[in-house]
Design an enzyme around this catalytic site. Structure first.
Site, PDB file in Angstrom:
ATOM      1  N   LYS A  18       2.757 -32.611  25.039  1.00 25.17           N
ATOM      2  CA  LYS A  18       2.242 -31.242  25.123  1.00 25.17           C
ATOM      3  C   LYS A  18       1.115 -31.110  24.120  1.00 25.17           C
ATOM      4  O   LYS A  18       1.168 -31.654  23.035  1.00 25.17           O
ATOM      5  CB  LYS A  18       3.335 -30.219  24.798  1.00 25.17           C
ATOM      6  CG  LYS A  18       4.410 -30.101  25.857  1.00 25.17           C
ATOM      7  CD  LYS A  18       5.430 -29.046  25.442  1.00 25.17           C
ATOM      8  CE  LYS A  18       6.448 -28.812  26.542  1.00 25.17           C
ATOM      9  NZ  LYS A  18       5.841 -28.218  27.726  1.00 25.17           N
ATOM     10  N   MET A  56       1.457 -25.723  13.601  1.00 19.10           N
ATOM     11  CA  MET A  56       0.552 -25.413  14.719  1.00 19.10           C
ATOM     12  C   MET A  56      -0.373 -24.257  14.351  1.00 19.10           C
ATOM     13  O   MET A  56      -0.560 -23.309  15.124  1.00 19.10           O
ATOM     14  CB  MET A  56       1.365 -25.086  15.980  1.00 19.10           C
ATOM     15  CG  MET A  56       2.224 -26.245  16.465  1.00 19.10           C
ATOM     16  SD  MET A  56       3.393 -25.796  17.772  1.00 19.10           S
ATOM     17  CE  MET A  56       4.678 -24.960  16.820  1.00 19.10           C
ATOM     18  N   ASP A  97       7.163 -37.237  23.011  1.00 20.67           N
ATOM     19  CA  ASP A  97       6.102 -36.257  22.809  1.00 20.67           C
ATOM     20  C   ASP A  97       4.796 -36.937  22.433  1.00 20.67           C
ATOM     21  O   ASP A  97       4.775 -38.072  21.950  1.00 20.67           O
ATOM     22  CB  ASP A  97       6.487 -35.278  21.696  1.00 20.67           C
ATOM     23  CG  ASP A  97       7.465 -34.213  22.172  1.00 20.67           C
ATOM     24  OD1 ASP A  97       7.657 -34.108  23.390  1.00 20.67           O
ATOM     25  OD2 ASP A  97       8.030 -33.504  21.323  1.00 20.67           O
TER      26      ASP A  97
END
Length: 465
Positions: free
Chosen positions: A270, A383, A248
């Site tokens: 991502k 997030m 990632d």
């Protein structure tokens, strides 16, 4: 890195050493272990140099080193312990196109000689670019203690057996054979001598030839929040064995450096509201490489079971009939709360904690705001940078106090981490003003312990006035 480490071939090559005292003898203790021709120039040689010359271990030249003497040499060492003379030696070496090293003088040296752990033919070199020789010696002592004395014999016999091991195909199957030899069977029989080791090698080879091709597998590994020291031992072992690492965007570069050098490294990063590798494409990559017989490590920041789309990848792996294992990691909430000196739960404050995400594929996420708005509730919001105003509005709307402590931790556990203490009422514009660049986790209901003490101190002062 100012000095690039290499192992230089010196068999039947000439190495020149200039100096006749203790510094020269110290350097010779290392150089005479090589298969090079050692030529020593000294006008007043130490008695041990004369003895080494008589034994044929060096060639002693009883005069000053001069122009032309370095011609054809592989390397020149200056060990006269006189800076002016050493500088002249370097100039002479350069005139003949030869690199020079000056003992204990990094500025004059073209190269450095590292601290060495010798288990011939296994050699471990330790260098600090002259910054910390004491540290290099400490590391050397630690490795000397850890590496068994018979390691050299195992390596030597293994080298002689390499042609026989070519019967195994390149890649994982051959690697598994050697791992079995060096870490399982070999050390157990080494004490019985070389014949026992050779017999073990033959038996192991037959076993691995008959075992057939091994199927690929997948390890879904948590890389933790970023500090390499927070990586689990199981994760470290998976990286050691990986043929392919699919990682990632948030995995720290220091952790990627721990992967096996020959592994294929694939960035499947991502980024919220930005360019991303589609999840279906990631699933397909994992399956494709595993079906090719590779050991695949799917490396995810934090813990793969927390907001890591783990189930989607497991479903694709299971549909392809591939074996897999989950290796948990330390999630960002655990690392961040430790960094601010707090606990996620506390007796008589909160008996539960919520791990929330600020957004999903459809936009900002709705949660049970009414319950969360009650006094004493704690939540870790992942997030949540772009969702800060949304979260703030929902909580205030459902009765949360604007004075509820909120802490934002950017790059939790890393060297460039930042801790920002605020309140729910000031979450925005604090989040925007902070201009966060790295991953951030937001704690609702928790203040950094040092900040909490400062606030209490201010309150007591105001009350006394």
């Amino acid at each position: 890195m100012q000095h690039f480490p290499i192992f230089l071939s010196v068999k039947d090559q000439t190495i020149v050493l200039v100096g006749g005292g203790e510094a020269a003898l110290a350097k010779l203790r290392l150089l005479t272990k090589t298969e090079a021709r050692i030529v020593v120039y000294a006008t007043e040689p130490h008695a041990d140099l004369v003895r080494l010359d008589a034994e044929g271990k060096i060639k002693l030249v009883n005069r000053e080193f001069d122009y032309g003497d370095a011609r054809g040499a592989r390397r020149v060492y200056a060990a006269t312990e006189d800076e002016l003379i050493d500088a002249r030696i370097v100039a002479i070496a350069h005139d003949d196109g030869v690199l020079a090293n000056v003992v204990d003088n990094l500025a004059l040296s073209d190269f450095i000689t590292p601290a060495i752990v010798d288990r011939d033919p296994v050699t471990v070199a330790i260098g600090t670019e002259g910054a910390a020789p004491v540290l290099a010696r400490a590391i050397k002592a630690d490795l000397e203690e850890r590496l068994p004395s018979n390691l050299g014999m195992l390596a030597r016999l293994g080298k002689a057996f390499r042609h026989a091991a070519d019967a195994l195909p390149m890649g994982r199957k051959r690697r598994d054979f050697w791992a079995d030899y060096y870490f399982n069977e070999g050390p157990h029989v080494a004490a019985r001598g070389e014949d026992a080791v050779n017999d073990t090698l033959g038996a192991l080879l037959d076993k691995h030839i008959m075992s057939g091709e091994e199927a690929g597998r997948v390890d879904l590994v948590g890389a933790g929040p970023g500090d390499p020291e927070l990586l689990t031992l199981k994760a470290r072992k998976a990286l050691d064995k990986a043929d392919v690492v699919i990682y990632d965007r948030l995995v720290a570069p220091e952790i990627l450096e721990l992967a096996r050098r020959e592994a294929i490294m694939i960035n499947a990063g991502k980024e919220g509201f930005g360019a991303s590798t589609a999840q279906d494409d990631i699933n397909a990559m994992i399956v494709e490489h595993a079906l090719d017989g590779h050991h695949v490590v799917r490396l995810k920041a934090g813990d793969p079971t927390v907001f890591g789309r783990l189930d989607e990848e497991i479903e694709a792996i299971e549909a392809a009939g591939i074996a897999y294992a989950i290796v948990p990691g330390i999630t960002a909430a655990s690392a961040a709360v430790a960094q601010i000196g707090q606990s996620l739960t506390k007796r008589e404050r909160n008996a539960s904690v919520r791990l929330l995400t600020g957004h999903d594929m459809k936009g900002f996420c709705d949660h049970d705001w009414r319950t969360l708005a009650r006094d004493g509730e704690v939540a870790a919001i992942y997030m949540g940078k772009r969702a800060a105003r949304f979260v703030q509005g929902r909580l205030l709307m459902h009765g949360a106090s604007p004075e509820t402590p909120v802490t934002i931790i950017e790059n939790a556990s890393r060297a460039d981490s930042r801790v920002i203490a605020t309140t729910l009422g000031e979450l925005e514009p604090t989040m925007t003003t902070a201009d966060l660049k790295g991953p951030a986790i937001t704690f609702y209901g928790l203040a950094p312990r040092h900040a909490a003490k400062a606030i209490q101190s201010i309150s007591r002062k105001e009350a006394s006035q």
